[in-house]
Scaffold this motif. Sequence first.
Motif, PDB file in Angstrom:
ATOM      1  N   GLY A  37       0.771  -1.162   0.156  1.00  0.00           N
ATOM      2  CA  GLY A  37       0.039   0.011  -0.044  1.00  0.00           C
ATOM      3  C   GLY A  37       0.925   1.243  -0.124  1.00  0.00           C
ATOM      4  N   GLY A  38       0.232   2.492  -0.641  1.00  0.00           N
ATOM      5  CA  GLY A  38       0.819   3.628  -0.326  1.00  0.00           C
ATOM      6  C   GLY A  38       0.336   4.462   0.778  1.00  0.00           C
ATOM      7  N   PHE A  39       1.099   5.106   1.468  1.00  0.00           N
ATOM      8  CA  PHE A  39       0.791   5.881   2.776  1.00  0.00           C
ATOM      9  C   PHE A  39       1.126   7.531   2.643  1.00  0.00           C
ATOM     10  CE2 PHE A  39       1.007   1.346   3.798  1.00  0.00           C
ATOM     11  CZ  PHE A  39      -0.308   1.387   4.410  1.00  0.00           C
ATOM     12  N   ARG A  40       0.366   8.378   3.129  1.00  0.00           N
ATOM     13  CA  ARG A  40       0.927   9.641   3.613  1.00  0.00           C
ATOM     14  C   ARG A  40       1.432   9.589   4.877  1.00  0.00           C
ATOM     15  NH1 ARG A  40       1.796  13.567   0.898  1.00  0.00           N
ATOM     16  NH2 ARG A  40       1.515  14.943   2.490  1.00  0.00           N
ATOM     17  N   TYR A  41       2.520  10.140   5.052  1.00  0.00           N
ATOM     18  CA  TYR A  41       2.967  10.258   6.376  1.00  0.00           C
ATOM     19  C   TYR A  41       3.323  11.593   6.684  1.00  0.00           C
ATOM     20  CZ  TYR A  41       7.812  11.231   4.439  1.00  0.00           C
ATOM     21  OH  TYR A  41       8.911  12.056   3.849  1.00  0.00           O
ATOM     22  N   SER A  42       3.692  11.817   8.171  1.00  0.00           N
ATOM     23  CA  SER A  42       3.743  12.954   8.657  1.00  0.00           C
ATOM     24  C   SER A  42       4.378  12.468   9.943  1.00  0.00           C
ATOM     25  CB  SER A  42       2.426  13.927   9.116  1.00  0.00           C
ATOM     26  OG  SER A  42       1.790  13.430  10.032  1.00  0.00           O
ATOM     27  N   GLY A  43       5.358  13.408  10.706  1.00  0.00           N
ATOM     28  CA  GLY A  43       6.060  13.107  11.871  1.00  0.00           C
ATOM     29  C   GLY A  43       7.410  14.004  11.923  1.00  0.00           C
ATOM     30  N   GLY A  45      11.233  13.910  12.628  1.00  0.00           N
ATOM     31  CA  GLY A  45      12.267  13.172  12.806  1.00  0.00           C
ATOM     32  C   GLY A  45      13.651  13.560  13.441  1.00  0.00           C
ATOM     33  N   ASN A  46      14.423  12.540  13.881  1.00  0.00           N
ATOM     34  CA  ASN A  46      15.573  12.763  14.374  1.00  0.00           C
ATOM     35  C   ASN A  46      15.467  14.022  15.710  1.00  0.00           C
ATOM     36  OD1 ASN A  46      16.476  11.084  12.405  1.00  0.00           O
ATOM     37  ND2 ASN A  46      17.275  12.598  11.127  1.00  0.00           N
ATOM     38  N   ALA A  47      14.369  14.014  16.254  1.00  0.00           N
ATOM     39  CA  ALA A  47      14.383  14.883  17.344  1.00  0.00           C
ATOM     40  C   ALA A  47      14.837  16.362  16.793  1.00  0.00           C
ATOM     41  CB  ALA A  47      15.137  14.374  18.438  1.00  0.00           C
ATOM     42  N   SER A  48      14.474  16.726  15.585  1.00  0.00           N
ATOM     43  CA  SER A  48      15.133  17.824  15.125  1.00  0.00           C
ATOM     44  C   SER A  48      14.022  19.077  15.258  1.00  0.00           C
ATOM     45  CB  SER A  48      15.444  17.701  13.580  1.00  0.00           C
ATOM     46  OG  SER A  48      14.148  17.423  12.860  1.00  0.00           O
ATOM     47  N   GLY A  49      12.929  18.496  15.625  1.00  0.00           N
ATOM     48  CA  GLY A  49      11.629  19.487  15.529  1.00  0.00           C
ATOM     49  C   GLY A  49      11.245  20.165  14.252  1.00  0.00           C
ATOM     50  N   VAL A  50      11.656  19.364  13.109  1.00  0.00           N
ATOM     51  CA  VAL A  50      11.177  19.701  11.725  1.00  0.00           C
ATOM     52  C   VAL A  50       9.979  18.603  11.456  1.00  0.00           C
ATOM     53  CG1 VAL A  50      11.865  19.761   9.346  1.00  0.00           C
ATOM     54  CG2 VAL A  50      13.604  20.311  11.035  1.00  0.00           C
ATOM     55  N   LEU A  51       8.837  19.059  11.007  1.00  0.00           N
ATOM     56  CA  LEU A  51       7.961  18.216  10.603  1.00  0.00           C
ATOM     57  C   LEU A  51       8.169  17.551   9.172  1.00  0.00           C
ATOM     58  CD1 LEU A  51       5.267  16.843  11.161  1.00  0.00           C
ATOM     59  CD2 LEU A  51       4.089  19.010  10.151  1.00  0.00           C
ATOM     60  N   PHE A  52       8.153  16.174   8.845  1.00  0.00           N
ATOM     61  CA  PHE A  52       8.276  15.793   7.896  1.00  0.00           C
ATOM     62  C   PHE A  52       7.057  15.304   7.217  1.00  0.00           C
ATOM     63  CE2 PHE A  52      12.623  15.360   9.574  1.00  0.00           C
ATOM     64  CZ  PHE A  52      13.409  15.813   8.607  1.00  0.00           C
ATOM     65  N   THR A  53       6.593  15.631   6.000  1.00  0.00           N
ATOM     66  CA  THR A  53       5.471  14.930   5.435  1.00  0.00           C
ATOM     67  C   THR A  53       5.872  14.552   4.160  1.00  0.00           C
ATOM     68  OG1 THR A  53       4.599  17.102   4.599  1.00  0.00           O
ATOM     69  CG2 THR A  53       4.088  16.647   6.624  1.00  0.00           C
ATOM     70  N   GLY A  54       5.073  13.467   3.530  1.00  0.00           N
ATOM     71  CA  GLY A  54       5.387  12.950   2.459  1.00  0.00           C
ATOM     72  C   GLY A  54       4.507  11.776   1.856  1.00  0.00           C
ATOM     73  N   HIS A  55       5.066  10.822   1.079  1.00  0.00           N
ATOM     74  CA  HIS A  55       4.625   9.636   0.688  1.00  0.00           C
ATOM     75  C   HIS A  55       5.291   8.418   0.897  1.00  0.00           C
ATOM     76  CE1 HIS A  55       2.992   6.625  -2.191  1.00  0.00           C
ATOM     77  NE2 HIS A  55       1.625   7.209  -1.696  1.00  0.00           N
ATOM     78  N   LEU A  56       5.024   7.288   1.376  1.00  0.00           N
ATOM     79  CA  LEU A  56       5.723   6.063   1.536  1.00  0.00           C
ATOM     80  C   LEU A  56       5.105   5.193   1.115  1.00  0.00           C
ATOM     81  CD1 LEU A  56       7.764   4.698   3.542  1.00  0.00           C
ATOM     82  CD2 LEU A  56       6.029   4.363   5.167  1.00  0.00           C
ATOM     83  N   GLN A  57       5.890   4.046   0.352  1.00  0.00           N
ATOM     84  CA  GLN A  57       5.225   2.688  -0.160  1.00  0.00           C
ATOM     85  C   GLN A  57       6.179   1.594   0.243  1.00  0.00           C
ATOM     86  OE1 GLN A  57       4.670   2.916  -4.458  1.00  0.00           O
ATOM     87  NE2 GLN A  57       3.270   1.409  -4.039  1.00  0.00           N
ATOM     88  N   ILE A  58       5.677   0.569   0.906  1.00  0.00           N
ATOM     89  CA  ILE A  58       6.342  -0.747   1.251  1.00  0.00           C
ATOM     90  C   ILE A  58       5.911  -1.479   0.228  1.00  0.00           C
ATOM     91  CG2 ILE A  58       6.564  -2.293   3.054  1.00  0.00           C
ATOM     92  CD1 ILE A  58       5.441  -0.104   5.044  1.00  0.00           C
ATOM     93  N   LEU A  59       6.855  -2.065  -0.684  1.00  0.00           N
ATOM     94  CA  LEU A  59       6.541  -3.228  -1.646  1.00  0.00           C
ATOM     95  C   LEU A  59       6.614  -4.457  -1.255  1.00  0.00           C
ATOM     96  CD1 LEU A  59       8.232  -0.904  -4.361  1.00  0.00           C
ATOM     97  CD2 LEU A  59       5.694  -1.070  -3.808  1.00  0.00           C
ATOM     98  N   PRO A  60       5.918  -5.387  -1.725  1.00  0.00           N
ATOM     99  CA  PRO A  60       6.011  -6.892  -1.532  1.00  0.00           C
ATOM    100  C   PRO A  60       7.236  -7.360  -1.779  1.00  0.00           C
ATOM    101  CG  PRO A  60       3.853  -6.371  -2.585  1.00  0.00           C
ATOM    102  CD  PRO A  60       4.864  -5.162  -2.611  1.00  0.00           C
ATOM    103  N   ASN A  61       7.961  -6.917  -2.799  1.00  0.00           N
ATOM    104  CA  ASN A  61       9.333  -7.382  -3.238  1.00  0.00           C
ATOM    105  C   ASN A  61      10.683  -7.133  -2.260  1.00  0.00           C
ATOM    106  OD1 ASN A  61       9.843  -4.673  -3.717  1.00  0.00           O
ATOM    107  ND2 ASN A  61      10.288  -5.351  -5.912  1.00  0.00           N
ATOM    108  N   GLY A  62      10.203  -6.552  -0.873  1.00  0.00           N
ATOM    109  CA  GLY A  62      11.255  -5.993  -0.107  1.00  0.00           C
ATOM    110  C   GLY A  62      11.690  -4.722  -0.361  1.00  0.00           C
ATOM    111  N   ASN A  63      11.351  -4.012  -1.231  1.00  0.00           N
ATOM    112  CA  ASN A  63      11.798  -2.558  -1.465  1.00  0.00           C
ATOM    113  C   ASN A  63      10.929  -1.464  -0.784  1.00  0.00           C
ATOM    114  OD1 ASN A  63      13.905  -3.212  -3.052  1.00  0.00           O
ATOM    115  ND2 ASN A  63      12.448  -3.467  -4.991  1.00  0.00           N
ATOM    116  N   ILE A  64      11.426  -0.371  -0.440  1.00  0.00           N
ATOM    117  CA  ILE A  64      10.528   0.485   0.298  1.00  0.00           C
ATOM    118  C   ILE A  64      11.057   1.939  -0.274  1.00  0.00           C
ATOM    119  CG2 ILE A  64      12.261   0.720   1.921  1.00  0.00           C
ATOM    120  CD1 ILE A  64       9.971   1.552   3.862  1.00  0.00           C
ATOM    121  N   THR A  65      10.159   2.935  -0.602  1.00  0.00           N
ATOM    122  CA  THR A  65      10.417   4.206  -1.149  1.00  0.00           C
ATOM    123  C   THR A  65       9.612   5.175  -0.305  1.00  0.00           C
ATOM    124  OG1 THR A  65       8.487   4.251  -2.779  1.00  0.00           O
ATOM    125  CG2 THR A  65      10.742   3.067  -3.491  1.00  0.00           C
TER     126      THR A  65
END
Length: 121
Positions: A37-43, A45-65
């Motif tokens: 599945g494809g997902f929007r994400y937000s959070g 990261g790295n305790a930097s206080g910077v909000l990261f947002t975007g798109h994440l995809q976890i593929l069945p073949n073991g790849n992630i983007t």
Amino acid sequence: MIRGILLVGALLSVVACATQQPRVLSGPEVRSELVGGGFRYSGFGNASGVLFTGHLQILPNGNITFATDSGLHDAGTWRLTGNTICAQFELFLSGDETCFTVKQLEKDKFLTSEGFFLYRA
């Protein structure tokens, strides 16, 4: 009056039982809910206080983007150990592997143990 109070108490008990508490997904649940599945994400990261947002995809073949809304892209591989997802990206975290669990908050909303929200796209 007492019968009315008992009825309200019984109804509140039923509603409380029907409200599902967030819990960590099992390995098979991770595969069925997140992989492919494809997902929007937000959070933050790295305790930097910077909000990261975007798109994440976890593929069945073991790849992630993923791609950030600011235009950064990265790819890597993922594996599942028990109920823990481990991912290693080419650039993110200088290529170091990161591992996390996932809680399902709602039907299409998840929270990683690293504090990132995932929303089914």
